[in-house]
Design a protein around this motif. Structure first.
Motif, PDB file in Angstrom:
ATOM      1  N   LYS A  66      -8.671  39.819  44.586  1.00 22.01           N
ATOM      2  CA  LYS A  66      -8.936  41.260  44.508  1.00 22.01           C
ATOM      3  C   LYS A  66      -8.572  41.776  43.112  1.00 22.01           C
ATOM      4  CE  LYS A  66     -10.053  41.229  48.845  1.00 22.01           C
ATOM      5  NZ  LYS A  66     -11.473  41.338  49.253  1.00 22.01           N
ATOM      6  N   ILE A  67      -9.513  42.499  42.502  1.00 20.57           N
ATOM      7  CA  ILE A  67      -9.301  42.927  41.112  1.00 20.57           C
ATOM      8  C   ILE A  67      -9.632  44.422  40.920  1.00 20.57           C
ATOM      9  CG2 ILE A  67      -9.473  40.731  39.895  1.00 20.57           C
ATOM     10  CD1 ILE A  67     -12.494  42.913  40.631  1.00 20.57           C
ATOM     11  N   SER A  68      -9.502  45.218  41.955  1.00 16.02           N
ATOM     12  CA  SER A  68      -9.927  46.621  41.899  1.00 16.02           C
ATOM     13  C   SER A  68      -9.312  47.384  40.730  1.00 16.02           C
ATOM     14  CB  SER A  68      -9.562  47.334  43.204  1.00 16.02           C
ATOM     15  OG  SER A  68     -10.218  46.719  44.283  1.00 16.02           O
ATOM     16  N   ILE A  98     -17.987  45.473  35.766  1.00 14.56           N
ATOM     17  CA  ILE A  98     -18.852  46.613  36.079  1.00 14.56           C
ATOM     18  C   ILE A  98     -20.265  46.178  35.679  1.00 14.56           C
ATOM     19  CG2 ILE A  98     -19.270  49.074  35.802  1.00 14.56           C
ATOM     20  CD1 ILE A  98     -16.460  48.455  36.794  1.00 14.56           C
ATOM     21  N   VAL A  99     -21.073  45.774  36.658  1.00 11.36           N
ATOM     22  CA  VAL A  99     -22.408  45.240  36.377  1.00 11.36           C
ATOM     23  C   VAL A  99     -23.414  46.384  36.385  1.00 11.36           C
ATOM     24  CG1 VAL A  99     -24.190  43.594  37.065  1.00 11.36           C
ATOM     25  CG2 VAL A  99     -21.770  43.059  37.471  1.00 11.36           C
ATOM     26  N   LEU A 100     -24.127  46.542  35.284  1.00  3.85           N
ATOM     27  CA  LEU A 100     -25.138  47.587  35.149  1.00  3.85           C
ATOM     28  C   LEU A 100     -26.522  46.931  35.133  1.00  3.85           C
ATOM     29  CD1 LEU A 100     -23.472  49.642  32.267  1.00  3.85           C
ATOM     30  CD2 LEU A 100     -23.179  49.952  34.736  1.00  3.85           C
ATOM     31  N   GLU A 101     -27.382  47.347  36.066  1.00  2.00           N
ATOM     32  CA  GLU A 101     -28.727  46.792  36.156  1.00  2.00           C
ATOM     33  C   GLU A 101     -29.745  47.913  36.045  1.00  2.00           C
ATOM     34  OE1 GLU A 101     -32.056  45.147  36.249  1.00  2.00           O
ATOM     35  OE2 GLU A 101     -30.327  43.790  36.236  1.00  2.00           O
ATOM     36  N   GLU A 159     -22.390  40.960  47.075  1.00  2.00           N
ATOM     37  CA  GLU A 159     -21.356  41.307  48.053  1.00  2.00           C
ATOM     38  C   GLU A 159     -20.008  40.709  47.666  1.00  2.00           C
ATOM     39  OE1 GLU A 159     -23.117  39.925  51.638  1.00  2.00           O
ATOM     40  OE2 GLU A 159     -24.375  41.717  51.923  1.00  2.00           O
ATOM     41  N   SER A 160     -20.004  39.497  47.123  1.00  2.00           N
ATOM     42  CA  SER A 160     -18.740  38.892  46.663  1.00  2.00           C
ATOM     43  C   SER A 160     -18.107  39.716  45.546  1.00  2.00           C
ATOM     44  CB  SER A 160     -18.985  37.459  46.171  1.00  2.00           C
ATOM     45  OG  SER A 160     -19.227  36.577  47.242  1.00  2.00           O
ATOM     46  N   GLY A 205     -13.712  43.943  44.484  1.00  2.00           N
ATOM     47  CA  GLY A 205     -13.335  45.177  43.795  1.00  2.00           C
ATOM     48  C   GLY A 205     -14.137  45.466  42.547  1.00  2.00           C
ATOM     49  N   GLY A 206     -15.133  44.621  42.258  1.00  2.00           N
ATOM     50  CA  GLY A 206     -16.023  44.892  41.134  1.00  2.00           C
ATOM     51  C   GLY A 206     -17.057  45.940  41.513  1.00  2.00           C
ATOM     52  N   GLU A 207     -17.890  46.302  40.559  1.00  2.00           N
ATOM     53  CA  GLU A 207     -18.939  47.295  40.796  1.00  2.00           C
ATOM     54  C   GLU A 207     -20.286  46.747  40.348  1.00  2.00           C
ATOM     55  OE1 GLU A 207     -18.104  51.225  39.286  1.00  2.00           O
ATOM     56  OE2 GLU A 207     -15.931  50.898  39.445  1.00  2.00           O
ATOM     57  N   VAL A 208     -21.344  47.121  41.083  1.00  2.00           N
ATOM     58  CA  VAL A 208     -22.718  46.801  40.705  1.00  2.00           C
ATOM     59  C   VAL A 208     -23.508  48.093  40.818  1.00  2.00           C
ATOM     60  CG1 VAL A 208     -24.760  45.401  41.157  1.00  2.00           C
ATOM     61  CG2 VAL A 208     -22.480  44.444  41.593  1.00  2.00           C
TER      62      VAL A 208
END
Length: 516
Positions: A77-79, A108-111, A201-202, A207-210
């Motif tokens: 967990k890395i929130s 923080i993944v930006l698509e 989902e992983s 705690g990451g963001e997409v």
């Protein structure tokens, strides 16, 4: 005790554990009752002899319990951890995100595009109506270009990183274990969306963001150090590191970097056509039989020839595949290929391209857009030749070589449709002439290849990025901007799903070293 040996297995029995025990016992001279399990390590088809066989490297478990391997999705967990912005959710971006999590960082993944489910509607509009959404298409969206263009995992990039670890991550997220052993592993476009969703989902569970529909329009740089990114809607996101994994078709990203005086460079690439045959022609040639039967997969090929000091080669070969329209703008034709997991379509297609070197394109040698502009011009010529609505210019193979317009075109898999055109009007002469010389040579190498039953569809132009974003070989950082990590195919450091994924992992590790 554990022992590794090679066995030769007839098609149709390569997955039969009881039969493999029989082969293993005969090959090792160890009684079957002592062999508790047989694990396949590597598997490849050998069609060199009169009979096609599987050659398999297997591990025998002797007089000890056999426990099959399991692959689990388990991430810390890395929130509240330090943030890393990752621009692009293709294989480079997704694997960079998972590695950041492993390293205790928050991605923080930006698509710029949509998630895999919503992308399907835009792909349907492309195939049925010839309508291209510049932000959501075969190249842009969750999973990148590979999600809806095949999922071939074959790579020669074994020295760049942990290929086995990449494959195991795919298995942990839903891919079959076959990809761990097959010489030419393949997931299939029908299965990739679920796997990509599981990877997202992983990231979220850890705690990451997409974030989708998040187009980066500028980098925030202060005194040569990255501080974050600015989005098209005006939002500013801060982070001390940015991994730029935007893919080979994000031309606006190259323009953004150039506008901000961040160094980019022109680089060589390859361009040509996509060639499609009836699959049975390829099977007959490669398996030396009239009918491959149900126990053999559709066959592939790999062809290369030097013509007038340039390589002409097959690329991204799709057995049982479909030719797809992969344009990212409204006035261009770009084709690619993909296959479902069973590879059960009646056609085989492959990009067949000519290497383009820097000196082949006239203009200012210091212009970073020189190769990209050439690529774009050919795509626009192809669009005009097709007549609109993504109809592609096409020609039968022998007609192409002998210089005549095809009276008609064979049934083919390209859904927007094809128009009979002399491709010498689309391709630059020096590319056309090399292809013209190479195809009969390929026919002498592979019986049945050179035939008017094959169709050439133009143009295959996105083989790799025509621009390179430079970086330091050891730190993976851009030489002018600390904390900026150019990554994957779009930066010029990968050429497929596996190499892009490896590069994503390497860049994430580079971020960790940068943070100290």
């Amino acid at each position: 005790m554990i022992k590794e040996i090679e066995v030769v297995c007839p098609p149709g029995q390569q997955d039969d554990q009881a039969f493999l025990k029989t082969l293993a016992s005969a090959g090792s001279k160890i009684p079957q009752n002592r062999i508790t399990g047989v694990k396949v390590l590597k598997r490849s088809i050998d069609a060199r002899g009169r009979k096609v066989v599987y050659r398999m490297q297997v591990r025998l478990y002797i007089d000890e319990p056999f426990k099959p391997e399991t692959f689990e999705r388990s991430y810390k967990k890395i929130s509240n951890a330090r943030r890393v912005i990752i621009v692009g959710a293709g294989p480079a971006g997704l694997f960079a995100a998972l590695q950041c999590i492993q390293n205790g960082l928050k991605p923080i993944v930006l698509e710029r595009g949509k998630d895999v489910k919503q992308r399907r509607r835009d792909l349907a509009n492309i195939n049925k109506q010839g309508l291209v959404n510049p932000e959501s298409n075969y190249c842009f969206g969750e999973g990148g270009a590979g999600t809806y263009s095949d999922g071939k995992l074959y790579t020669r990039s074994t020295k760049r990183g942990d290929v086995k670890g990449i494959l195991e991550t795919f298995v942990a997220h839903g891919a079959t274990e076959d990809i761990l052993v097959d010489a030419r592993p393949h997931i299939g476009t029908n299965k990739l969306p679920q796997i990509i969703t599981a990877m997202r989902e992983s990231i979220l569970e850890a705690g990451g963001e997409v974030i989708f529909d998040a187009k980066v329009t500028s980098l925030m740089v202060d005194f040569g150090t990255i501080k974050g990114v600015k989005l098209a809607d005006g939002e500013r996101l801060q982070a001390d590191a940015v991994i730029l994994a935007t893919g080979h078709s994000a031309r606006d990203v190259f323009e953004m970097l150039h506008h901000q005086n961040i160094l980019i460079e022109a680089k060589p690439f390859a361009l040509g056509v996509r060639i499609e045959h009836p699959q049975e022609i390829i099977d007959k040639a490669q398996y030396h039989c009239e009918n491959r039967g149900p126990d053999l997969p559709p066959s592939y090929y790999n062809l290369v020839e030097q013509v007038d000091e340039r390589g002409v080669f097959s690329f991204c070969m799709c057995p049982g595949g479909i030719i797809a329209p992969c344009a990212t703008d409204t006035d261009e034709i770009v084709v690619n290929g993909w296959s479902p997991s069973k590879r059960n379509n009646p056609f085989a297609n492959s990009g067949t391209v000519v290497q383009i070197n820097m000196e082949d394109i006239p203009g200012d040698m210091n212009d970073p857009f020189r190769m990209l502009n050439f690529q774009q011009q050919v795509e626009q010529v192809a669009f005009k030749a097709g007549g609109g609505n993504l109809v592609a210019p096409a020609q039968r193979m022998v007609d192409f070589v002998e210089g005549r317009l095809s009276v008609d075109l064979p049934v083919n898999s390209y859904l927007p449709g094809c128009r009979s055109v002399e491709l010498k009007e689309v391709l630059p002469g020096w590319i056309h002439n090399r292809l013209k010389k190479a195809l009969p040579v390929f026919g002498r190498k592979m019986n049945g290849y050179y035939t008017n039953e094959a169709i050439l569809v133009g143009v295959e132009s996105r083989t790799s990025s025509p621009i390179k974003i430079p970086r330091d070989r050891d730190t993976y950082q851009h030489p002018q901007v600390a904390g900026l990590f150019p990554c994957g195919e779009g930066a010029g450091y990968a050429g497929g799903i596996i190499s892009a994924a490896i590069d994503g992992v390497n860049c994430a590790n580079g971020v960790s070293k940068y943070f100290g």
